[in-house]
Design an enzyme around this catalytic site. Sequence first.
Site, PDB file in Angstrom:
ATOM      1  CG  ASP A 111      -4.388  -9.108   0.331  1.00  0.00           C
ATOM      2  OD1 ASP A 111      -5.439  -9.652   0.013  1.00  0.00           O
ATOM      3  OD2 ASP A 111      -4.084  -7.949  -0.039  1.00  0.00           O
ATOM      4  N   GLY A 165       0.970  -5.742   1.476  1.00  0.00           N
ATOM      5  CA  GLY A 165       0.060  -5.100   2.424  1.00  0.00           C
ATOM      6  C   GLY A 165      -0.519  -6.082   3.437  1.00  0.00           C
ATOM      7  CD  GLU A 166       0.702  -5.310   8.807  1.00  0.00           C
ATOM      8  OE1 GLU A 166      -0.224  -4.848   9.502  1.00  0.00           O
ATOM      9  OE2 GLU A 166       1.899  -5.328   9.158  1.00  0.00           O
ATOM     10  N   GLY A 205      -4.336   2.081  -0.967  1.00  0.00           N
ATOM     11  CA  GLY A 205      -3.611   0.958  -0.356  1.00  0.00           C
ATOM     12  C   GLY A 205      -2.322   0.687  -1.134  1.00  0.00           C
ATOM     13  CG  HIS A 206      -2.576  -0.900  -5.067  1.00  0.00           C
ATOM     14  ND1 HIS A 206      -3.885  -0.712  -5.423  1.00  0.00           N
ATOM     15  CD2 HIS A 206      -2.385  -2.249  -5.062  1.00  0.00           C
ATOM     16  CE1 HIS A 206      -4.462  -1.882  -5.638  1.00  0.00           C
ATOM     17  NE2 HIS A 206      -3.582  -2.840  -5.422  1.00  0.00           N
ATOM     18  CD  GLN A 260      -3.675 -13.814  -7.386  1.00  0.00           C
ATOM     19  OE1 GLN A 260      -2.489 -13.715  -7.751  1.00  0.00           O
ATOM     20  NE2 GLN A 260      -4.157 -13.074  -6.414  1.00  0.00           N
ATOM     21  CG  MET A 304      -3.272  -8.856  -8.907  1.00  0.00           C
ATOM     22  SD  MET A 304      -4.285 -10.337  -8.894  1.00  0.00           S
ATOM     23  CE  MET A 304      -5.533  -9.882  -7.715  1.00  0.00           C
ATOM     24  CB  SER A 333      -9.052  -3.607  -6.908  1.00  0.00           C
ATOM     25  OG  SER A 333      -7.710  -3.262  -6.655  1.00  0.00           O
TER      26      SER A 333
HETATM   27  P1  AMP Z   1      -3.567  -6.504  -5.250  1.00  0.00           P
HETATM   28  O1  AMP Z   1      -3.490  -5.535  -6.390  1.00  0.00           O
HETATM   29  O2  AMP Z   1      -4.917  -6.625  -4.633  1.00  0.00           O
HETATM   30  O3  AMP Z   1      -2.907  -7.833  -5.556  1.00  0.00           O
HETATM   31  O4  AMP Z   1      -2.667  -5.871  -4.089  1.00  0.00           O
HETATM   32  C1  AMP Z   1      -1.313  -5.563  -4.301  1.00  0.00           C
HETATM   33  C2  AMP Z   1      -0.676  -5.281  -2.967  1.00  0.00           C
HETATM   34  O5  AMP Z   1      -1.334  -4.168  -2.351  1.00  0.00           O
HETATM   35  C3  AMP Z   1      -0.789  -6.458  -1.985  1.00  0.00           C
HETATM   36  O6  AMP Z   1       0.436  -6.573  -1.269  1.00  0.00           O
HETATM   37  C4  AMP Z   1      -1.921  -6.034  -1.101  1.00  0.00           C
HETATM   38  O7  AMP Z   1      -1.860  -6.590   0.200  1.00  0.00           O
HETATM   39  C5  AMP Z   1      -1.717  -4.534  -1.046  1.00  0.00           C
HETATM   40  N1  AMP Z   1      -2.967  -3.869  -0.649  1.00  0.00           N
HETATM   41  C6  AMP Z   1      -4.175  -3.949  -1.253  1.00  0.00           C
HETATM   42  N2  AMP Z   1      -5.105  -3.266  -0.556  1.00  0.00           N
HETATM   43  C7  AMP Z   1      -4.462  -2.737   0.522  1.00  0.00           C
HETATM   44  C8  AMP Z   1      -4.887  -1.945   1.636  1.00  0.00           C
HETATM   45  N3  AMP Z   1      -6.136  -1.549   1.789  1.00  0.00           N
HETATM   46  N4  AMP Z   1      -3.940  -1.600   2.556  1.00  0.00           N
HETATM   47  C9  AMP Z   1      -2.653  -2.012   2.421  1.00  0.00           C
HETATM   48  N5  AMP Z   1      -2.203  -2.756   1.395  1.00  0.00           N
HETATM   49  C10 AMP Z   1      -3.090  -3.129   0.464  1.00  0.00           C
END
Ligand code: AMP
Length: 254
Positions: free
Chosen positions: A150, A147-148, A36-37, A61, A30, A186
């Site tokens: 979530d 990512g774990e 993490g990303h 969501q 997003m 984020s």
């Molecule tokens: P988001 O942009 O928050 O939808 O996250 C996109 C992807 O990055 C999802 O699969 C998240 O689980 C993963 N993600 C976000 N933060 C982390 C983190 N700290 N460690 C590992 N994966 C992450």
Amino acid sequence: MNIFNNVDTWKRERHSWQGTATSLGFVPTMGALHEGHISLIKQSQKENYKTLVSIFLNPTQFDKNDDFNNYPRSFEKDLSLLNELGVNYLFYPSYDELYQDNYRYSCRENELSKILCGANRTGHFDGVLTVVMKLLNIAEADRAYFGEKDYQQYLLIREMAQSFFLKTNIVSCPLIREKDGLALSSRNLRLSSAGRKKAPAFYRILSSTLSLKEIKKELIRVGFKVEYVEEFNNRRFGAVHLENVRLIDNVPHK
Ligand code: AMP
């Protein structure tokens, strides 16, 4: 990096090398990208010939308009990061491009999506599963990375892919933390400096040997508003609110 806003244009590119040995890894996000990303992107680059990243802030969501409106956005910064990383493709669609049905159709799961992060956020996982189903069908990737951080979301997506016989392999990646233990997110950008200093206590308390009841008490004492702390599948999951920012975390637990 090639940027696609349009499903058909991406499909033409995807099909121009389909059937060759070229494997494709896909990382849906997003935006407001952080380490993490980046770890997901690097894993995809290690395991695939090409990598596609998507940035789409998915309104379906979010159960609260406030959270959607205040979600950090940093598109220009994200772009230069993706270019630096050598990502091949970015998919950056509008709402109308992705939701041509205006969300008349959705994907729903009836058990796991109703507990933990789903218990108090009506429709949250319907929105997640629907957008991920759309994105997986558009990407036609060999592997997609989640990512774990979530963990519940990862489980739901993995089981959705199995249930609907999707061709893409769902790969999980370790949770990346700041040095002080705070899970990268984020939303951390929205904390004040005092809040940012307090936030790592969430992980410290969640991963302690205290009982669930004691953990909740301690989190409240330190200043968090507790949404839930629960154990499921040998993991301890929690969601708290700090300065109106929602933080989630999970740790292995025997
Ligand atoms: P988001 O942009 O928050 O939808 O996250 C996109 C992807 O990055 C999802 O699969 C998240 O689980 C993963 N993600 C976000 N933060 C982390 C983190 N700290 N460690 C590992 N994966 C992450």
